[in-house]
Design an enzyme around this catalytic site. Structure first.
Site, PDB file in Angstrom:
ATOM      1  N   ALA A  11      53.764  33.697  43.947  1.00 23.05           N
ATOM      2  CA  ALA A  11      52.543  34.499  44.114  1.00 23.05           C
ATOM      3  C   ALA A  11      52.354  35.468  42.960  1.00 23.05           C
ATOM      4  O   ALA A  11      51.602  36.427  43.064  1.00 23.05           O
ATOM      5  CB  ALA A  11      52.625  35.268  45.429  1.00 23.05           C
ATOM      6  N   ARG A  17      40.818  35.436  37.739  1.00 23.32           N
ATOM      7  CA  ARG A  17      39.484  34.894  38.020  1.00 23.32           C
ATOM      8  C   ARG A  17      38.910  35.348  39.362  1.00 23.32           C
ATOM      9  O   ARG A  17      37.731  35.179  39.638  1.00 23.32           O
ATOM     10  CB  ARG A  17      39.511  33.363  37.934  1.00 23.32           C
ATOM     11  CG  ARG A  17      39.269  32.891  36.510  1.00 23.32           C
ATOM     12  CD  ARG A  17      39.445  31.410  36.379  1.00 23.32           C
ATOM     13  NE  ARG A  17      40.853  31.043  36.519  1.00 23.32           N
ATOM     14  CZ  ARG A  17      41.293  29.794  36.584  1.00 23.32           C
ATOM     15  NH1 ARG A  17      40.452  28.794  36.577  1.00 23.32           N
ATOM     16  NH2 ARG A  17      42.590  29.552  36.692  1.00 23.32           N
ATOM     17  N   ALA A 368      18.103  47.381  82.039  1.00 24.31           N
ATOM     18  CA  ALA A 368      17.769  47.269  80.611  1.00 24.31           C
ATOM     19  C   ALA A 368      17.748  48.635  79.945  1.00 24.31           C
ATOM     20  O   ALA A 368      17.267  49.615  80.519  1.00 24.31           O
ATOM     21  CB  ALA A 368      16.395  46.613  80.473  1.00 24.31           C
ATOM     22  N   TYR A 375      29.877  59.606  72.916  1.00 18.03           N
ATOM     23  CA  TYR A 375      30.323  60.426  71.780  1.00 18.03           C
ATOM     24  C   TYR A 375      29.480  61.692  71.703  1.00 18.03           C
ATOM     25  O   TYR A 375      28.250  61.620  71.706  1.00 18.03           O
ATOM     26  CB  TYR A 375      30.155  59.587  70.499  1.00 18.03           C
ATOM     27  CG  TYR A 375      30.702  60.225  69.256  1.00 18.03           C
ATOM     28  CD1 TYR A 375      32.007  60.694  69.219  1.00 18.03           C
ATOM     29  CD2 TYR A 375      29.930  60.325  68.102  1.00 18.03           C
ATOM     30  CE1 TYR A 375      32.529  61.259  68.056  1.00 18.03           C
ATOM     31  CE2 TYR A 375      30.437  60.893  66.940  1.00 18.03           C
ATOM     32  CZ  TYR A 375      31.732  61.350  66.926  1.00 18.03           C
ATOM     33  OH  TYR A 375      32.244  61.914  65.780  1.00 18.03           O
TER      34      TYR A 375
HETATM   35  C1  UD1 Z   1      50.354  23.709  38.941  1.00 14.84           C
HETATM   36  C2  UD1 Z   1      51.216  22.534  38.494  1.00 14.84           C
HETATM   37  C3  UD1 Z   1      50.371  21.265  38.440  1.00 14.84           C
HETATM   38  C4  UD1 Z   1      49.713  21.031  39.782  1.00 14.84           C
HETATM   39  C5  UD1 Z   1      48.911  22.251  40.232  1.00 14.84           C
HETATM   40  C6  UD1 Z   1      48.436  22.083  41.656  1.00 14.84           C
HETATM   41  C7  UD1 Z   1      52.919  23.449  37.034  1.00 14.84           C
HETATM   42  C8  UD1 Z   1      53.373  23.618  35.629  1.00 14.84           C
HETATM   43  N1  UD1 Z   1      51.769  22.819  37.191  1.00 14.84           N
HETATM   44  O1  UD1 Z   1      49.382  23.898  37.908  1.00 14.84           O
HETATM   45  O2  UD1 Z   1      51.184  20.152  38.103  1.00 14.84           O
HETATM   46  O3  UD1 Z   1      48.880  19.891  39.705  1.00 14.84           O
HETATM   47  O4  UD1 Z   1      49.757  23.412  40.198  1.00 14.84           O
HETATM   48  O5  UD1 Z   1      47.615  23.144  41.990  1.00 14.84           O
HETATM   49  O6  UD1 Z   1      53.601  23.859  37.934  1.00 14.84           O
HETATM   50  N2  UD1 Z   1      52.702  31.334  39.311  1.00 14.84           N
HETATM   51  C9  UD1 Z   1      53.640  32.351  39.277  1.00 14.84           C
HETATM   52  N3  UD1 Z   1      54.150  32.704  38.077  1.00 14.84           N
HETATM   53  C10 UD1 Z   1      53.801  32.098  36.913  1.00 14.84           C
HETATM   54  C11 UD1 Z   1      52.833  31.072  36.952  1.00 14.84           C
HETATM   55  C12 UD1 Z   1      52.313  30.710  38.170  1.00 14.84           C
HETATM   56  O7  UD1 Z   1      53.986  32.917  40.306  1.00 14.84           O
HETATM   57  O8  UD1 Z   1      54.336  32.485  35.848  1.00 14.84           O
HETATM   58  C13 UD1 Z   1      52.123  30.946  40.606  1.00 14.84           C
HETATM   59  C14 UD1 Z   1      50.640  31.271  40.683  1.00 14.84           C
HETATM   60  O9  UD1 Z   1      50.443  32.529  41.337  1.00 14.84           O
HETATM   61  C15 UD1 Z   1      50.072  30.137  41.501  1.00 14.84           C
HETATM   62  C16 UD1 Z   1      51.047  28.986  41.280  1.00 14.84           C
HETATM   63  O10 UD1 Z   1      52.215  29.539  40.722  1.00 14.84           O
HETATM   64  O11 UD1 Z   1      50.075  30.436  42.868  1.00 14.84           O
HETATM   65  C17 UD1 Z   1      50.465  27.889  40.407  1.00 14.84           C
HETATM   66  O12 UD1 Z   1      50.313  28.393  39.106  1.00 14.84           O
HETATM   67  P1  UD1 Z   1      49.197  27.890  38.123  1.00 14.84           P
HETATM   68  O13 UD1 Z   1      49.484  28.457  36.791  1.00 14.84           O
HETATM   69  O14 UD1 Z   1      47.878  28.120  38.729  1.00 14.84           O
HETATM   70  O15 UD1 Z   1      49.510  26.330  38.071  1.00 14.84           O
HETATM   71  P2  UD1 Z   1      48.455  25.199  37.842  1.00 14.84           P
HETATM   72  O16 UD1 Z   1      47.939  25.302  36.456  1.00 14.84           O
HETATM   73  O17 UD1 Z   1      47.497  25.160  38.961  1.00 14.84           O
END
Ligand code: UD1
Length: 453
Positions: A11, A17, A368, A375
């Site tokens: 998380a 975004r 009605a 209050y």
């Molecule tokens: C990731 C997967 C991708 C998959 C997709 C599905 C990887 C490298 N890629 O890509 O293969 O198809 O999810 O949705 O895993 N997060 C952290 N710390 C970080 C980076 C991310 O906690 O340093 C958490 C984010 O909060 C998020 C999740 O990991 O909840 C996914 O990260 P994100 O960078 O969005 O991965 P995707 O590009 O979606």
């Protein structure tokens, strides 16, 4: 095969975004925070420990999960692989005794316990795969990681879209983001991750390739794409809400409720509708509503924190606020608001009323426009209306006040004192009727107007 089970929930992503002051995983879907949906999905599986990986500034997330999960801090968002490494302090010792570590994202509220159970079962099953990945086939694979499988269907590697060549991009099977990993190798494999890729991140997905290099098998199971729905912006949050609403409506109907126009009814994660409940179009259920069997909720009603007993009829256009307890066969009609009040069995408040901090006794009839004036500008006070009371229309009951069983209040009364059982109370000015008065009035006005001319 060990049945020990841990989970890491990621998380720590910035969630930029969302353009929000609140961490992304604390945004709600059907009235429940996304992180709670994910932790609830883990609930039935007996996962212990659970570690939520957070960014340093996510104190609120850590507080939110405190009662049921540990947390770890990822100091820089260097990728999903690095994020799992952040849980090392909490998990490495646990992993030495083997088992399975689930890794999932805190922003995927649609994931179900059944799918997670299947993933875990596959990880523990034939061939002892080091990693089992949850795959799906999206309509548009866009930026998802592609799952490259071998001739026997085993998983060979995951290629992130940005790093994929044309042949890999053509693969439809994608990574849904959830993995079940052999605890015994997790941290050793994580230590081998490199960030020589387009994003310069440590990809968790590279664990599959590493496992294969080590001669371990990897597996994939697939699920309904809806379960992998991730939220990264407000539009995604709205998509998750729509998907969750569809799921909740389906469950309500499977439980025996009739939703006449399901797509117009909004439910909360905890809405409970009994058998043979009918919900007309455009009804909104906020959190904490229990509706017993056979109730009818008519169109355009809004309910939250309320309990409605069997056979009651609510609405159209009714508002039940927290603490509304509607008794068996009671009626709450149009433009009636009930707050922190009990309507006992068969009581009727049918039109244009506010009933707050009150009891309305069994079979009482509230005319009605009746208002419980609860209050005084400083404090709230109670109104107690006994069984069988009749309150005439347009009465104001100034709390604290008690109207005992069987009393009758004349229409238009402003009641400031208690009324004993079976008494009649009429509190309004005497009528003055002047025969011919209107004629005299008009004559005076006409004469006056002529003078002015
Ligand atoms: C990731 C997967 C991708 C998959 C997709 C599905 C990887 C490298 N890629 O890509 O293969 O198809 O999810 O949705 O895993 N997060 C952290 N710390 C970080 C980076 C991310 O906690 O340093 C958490 C984010 O909060 C998020 C999740 O990991 O909840 C996914 O990260 P994100 O960078 O969005 O991965 P995707 O590009 O979606």
């Amino acid at each position: 095969m060990s049945d020990r089970l841990a989970a890491v929930v990621l998380a720590a992503g910035k969630g930029t975004r969302m353009k929000s002051d609140r961490s992304k995983v604390l945004h709600a879907v059907a009235g429940k925070r996304m992180i709670d949906w994910v932790l609830d999905a883990l609930g039935p599986l007996g996962v212990d420990p659970i570690v939520v990986v957070t960014a340093p500034d996510q104190d609120t997330v850590r507080q939110t999960v405190l009662s049921r999960a540990g947390s770890a801090i990822q100091h820089e968002t260097l990728g999903t692989g690095d994020a799992v490494k952040a849980a090392r302090g909490s998990l490495e010792g646990w992993c030495r005794d083997g088992g399975t570590v689930l890794v999932l994202f805190g922003d995927t509220p649609m994931i179900t316990p059944a799918t997670l159970a299947q993933l875990i079962e596959t990880r523990r099953g034939a061939g002892d795969p080091a990693v089992c990945v949850l795959g799906f086939e999206p309509k548009d694979p866009a930026l998802y990681g592609r799952l490259v499988t071998g001739p026997g269907g085993g998983l060979e590697r995951i290629v992130e879209a940005r790093d994929a060549g044309p042949a890999e991009r053509a693969i439809r099977l994608c990574n849904g983001g959830v993995m079940a990993i052999d605890a015994a190798v997790l941290f050793a494999y994580l230590d081998r991750l490199e960030n020589s890729n387009t994003k310069g991140e440590y990809y968790l997905t590279d664990l599959v390739g590493i496992a294969r290099e080590q001669g371990r098998g990897c597996a994939v199971i697939t699920c309904d794409p809806i379960e992998t729905l991730g939220v990264d912006a407000r539009a995604g949050l709205a998509r998750a809400e729509a998907a969750m609403q569809a799921r909740l409506r389906r469950a309500a109907m499977e439980g025996g409720a009739t939703l006449i126009a399901p797509e117009t009814v909004f439910l909360s994660h905890d809405t409970r509708l009994g058998r043979d409940v009918t919900v007309q179009p455009h009804v909104v259920f906020g959190p904490g509503v229990v509706v017993e069997d056979g109730v009818e909720i008519r169109a355009f009603s809004h309910l939250e924190g309320a309990r409605v007993a069997s056979g009651a009829v609510i609405g159209p256009y009714a508002r039940l606020r927290p603490g509304a307890e509607i008794g068996q066969d009671a009626r709450v009609g149009n433009f009636v608001e009930v707050k922190a009040a009990t309507l006992e069995a068969g009581a009727k408040v049918n039109h244009l009323s506010y009933i707050g901090d009150a009891r309305v006794g069994a079979g009482a009839n509230i005319g009605a426009g009746t208002i419980t004036c609860n209050y005084d500008g400083f404090a709230k006070h109670r109104t107690d209306i006994g069984a069988g009371v009749f309150v005439g229309s347009n009465s104001a009951l100034i709390a604290p006040v008690t109207i005992a069983d069987g009393a009758i209040i004349g229409a238009g009364s402003t009641v400031t004192t208690d009324v004993p059982a079976d008494a009649v109370a009429v509190v309004r000015a005497e009528a003055r009727v002047l025969p011919g008065g209107a004629i005299r009035f008009r004559a005076r006005r006409t004469a006056g107007n002529k003078t002015e001319d």
